[in-house]
Design an enzyme around this catalytic site. Structure first.
Site, PDB file in Angstrom:
ATOM      1  N   CYS A   1       0.890  -1.297   0.169  1.00 53.14           N
ATOM      2  CA  CYS A   1       0.012   0.056   0.030  1.00 53.14           C
ATOM      3  C   CYS A   1       0.951   1.255  -0.077  1.00 53.14           C
ATOM      4  O   CYS A   1       0.672   2.113  -0.857  1.00 53.14           O
ATOM      5  CB  CYS A   1      -0.967  -0.040   1.060  1.00 53.14           C
ATOM      6  SG  CYS A   1      -1.864   1.345   1.297  1.00 53.14           S
TER       7      CYS A   1
ATOM      8  N   CYS B   1      -5.473  -3.535   7.553  1.00 59.04           N
ATOM      9  CA  CYS B   1      -6.785  -2.683   7.682  1.00 59.04           C
ATOM     10  C   CYS B   1      -8.171  -3.502   7.015  1.00 59.04           C
ATOM     11  O   CYS B   1      -9.247  -3.065   7.497  1.00 59.04           O
ATOM     12  CB  CYS B   1      -6.672  -1.345   7.087  1.00 59.04           C
ATOM     13  SG  CYS B   1      -6.432  -1.041   5.597  1.00 59.04           S
TER      14      CYS B   1
END
Length: 383
Positions: free
Chosen positions: A110, A209
């Protein structure tokens, strides 16, 4: 407390705001220091469990928290929809890595793609001179008079995130700022409370997440159902000891969840994804003499990681975020970029990162790469 980021007062800085306490305090400190701060939040995914789940990030309630925090601080705030990009670059990559028998690190991917590439482009488009994040890592100019910043471990070892930022390039580091790198978490929460921010006591975000309740196989099974195909659990000596419910359920070094009845402790020592086999063996079979790297990144004196390997650069190598670095050296072995340990490391898993630090200055990040393969002290070729 003021944020010192090496820019003149009034300079525009984009603050990446996830809705958590760290990124919010980052934005607040910069605004209080007189910078022209613009808050940006990326909507990265949206599943029902994320709307109210504690420890989520960049979805649902977190976006609302970021918006309210920006209003409280008095800065403009924008929300950008990067859901499809995040799914393609991070979530699908995560699932595909497990299908290959690897143990991926989606936070690194990410940072590589969405946060430190796409969001940096957005910051430049907004006319910013820098982008700041709430990561616990330090950016510092070298003491030898060099003109390029170094990436360094956080002042608080318990919160250090340098392992997850090893892939940061020189060009990105020039533009990035990390105001919290010299602070500890209690201080950050105290600053948030002192500023009257409602997120002062908000729980920290989870490592992954987008995984509801920590069950990563739920995500993989939904988008790559073939990962749940059963196969054999095989001992190093060739004996079939049982069956498993998919190679995606296992990682190198795992002991629990094997569902086999044997006398001696056995660990996952290899995953043969093509044959859908989980190979198990004794603990000593986990001892790793060297590893090979892919997608390398380098911030050291040489021009590239390959050049450092040709020089036989000494390093401190860290193969898991929860472990301390160990001594070794870089080398080119049969044309492959390699790290050779002075001793032996246990449970080195392909797909994880090997982050390299400077033996002469152990807080300095030299670079790293993703682990492509390993050479064990015990021969596993028969498996």
């Amino acid at each position: 407390m003021r944020a010192a980021v090496g820019l003149p007062e009034g300079a525009r800085i984009v603050a990446a705001m996830s809705g958590g306490v760290d990124s919010t305090v980052t934005a607040a400190l910069l605004a209080r220091a007189g910078y022209d701060v613009v808050g940006v939040t990326l909507q990265l995914y949206d599943h029902g469990a994320a709307i109210s789940r504690k420890g989520a990030c960049c979805a649902g309630q977190d976006i609302l928290d970021a918006r309210m925090a920006a209003e409280r601080i008095g800065i403009p705030h924008y929300v950008l929809d990067y859901e499809s990009r995040f799914r393609e670059q991070v979530i699908e990559d995560f699932a595909d890595a497990y299908l290959r028998g690897e143990t991926p690190i989606p936070c690194v991917r990410c940072n590589q793609t969405v946060k430190f590439r796409d969001l940096l482009d957005v910051a430049r488009d907004l006319g910013a001179e820098a982008m700041a994040t709430g990561h616990y890592v330090q950016r510092a100019m070298p003491g030898n008079g060099g003109n390029r910043p170094e990436l360094r471990r956080a002042a608080d070892p318990a919160k250090d995130q340098s392992y997850f930022l090893f892939a940061t390039t020189r060009e990105q580091l020039d533009f990035l700022r990390f105001p919290l790198g010299g602070m500890d978490k209690p201080t950050v929460r105290a600053v948030a409370a002192g500023l009257g921010l409602s997120i002062a006591d908000k729980p920290d975000s989870q490592d992954i997440c987008f995984v509801p309740e920590g069950k990563y196989t739920t995500v993989i099974d939904r988008i790559r159902p073939q990962g749940a195909e059963a196969g054999d659990v095989v001992h190093l000596d060739g004996r079939v000891l049982g069956r498993h419910e998919g190679v995606t359920r296992y990682t190198i070094g795992q002991r629990r969840g094997l569902n086999i009845a044997v006398g001696d402790p056995l660990f996952v020592v290899k995953i043969n994804a093509d044959k859908r086999q989980v190979i198990v063996g004794p603990r000593e079979a986990l001892l790793t003499a060297s590893l090979t790297l892919k997608e390398g990144s380098w911030l050291g004196a040489q021009d590239s990681l390959e050049a450092a390997a040709e020089d036989g650069q000494r390093v401190l190598a860290r193969v898991r975020s929860t472990r301390e670095p160990v001594p070794g050296r870089l080398a080119m072995i049969d044309g492959a970029l390699s790290v050779v340990f002075d001793g032996a490391e246990e449970g080195v898993a392909p797909g994880q990162a090997c982050v390299l630090y400077d033996p002469a200055d152990p807080d300095r990040v030299l670079g790293g790469g993703f682990i492509a393969g390993t050479t064990r002290q015990m021969d596993l070729n028969a498996a």
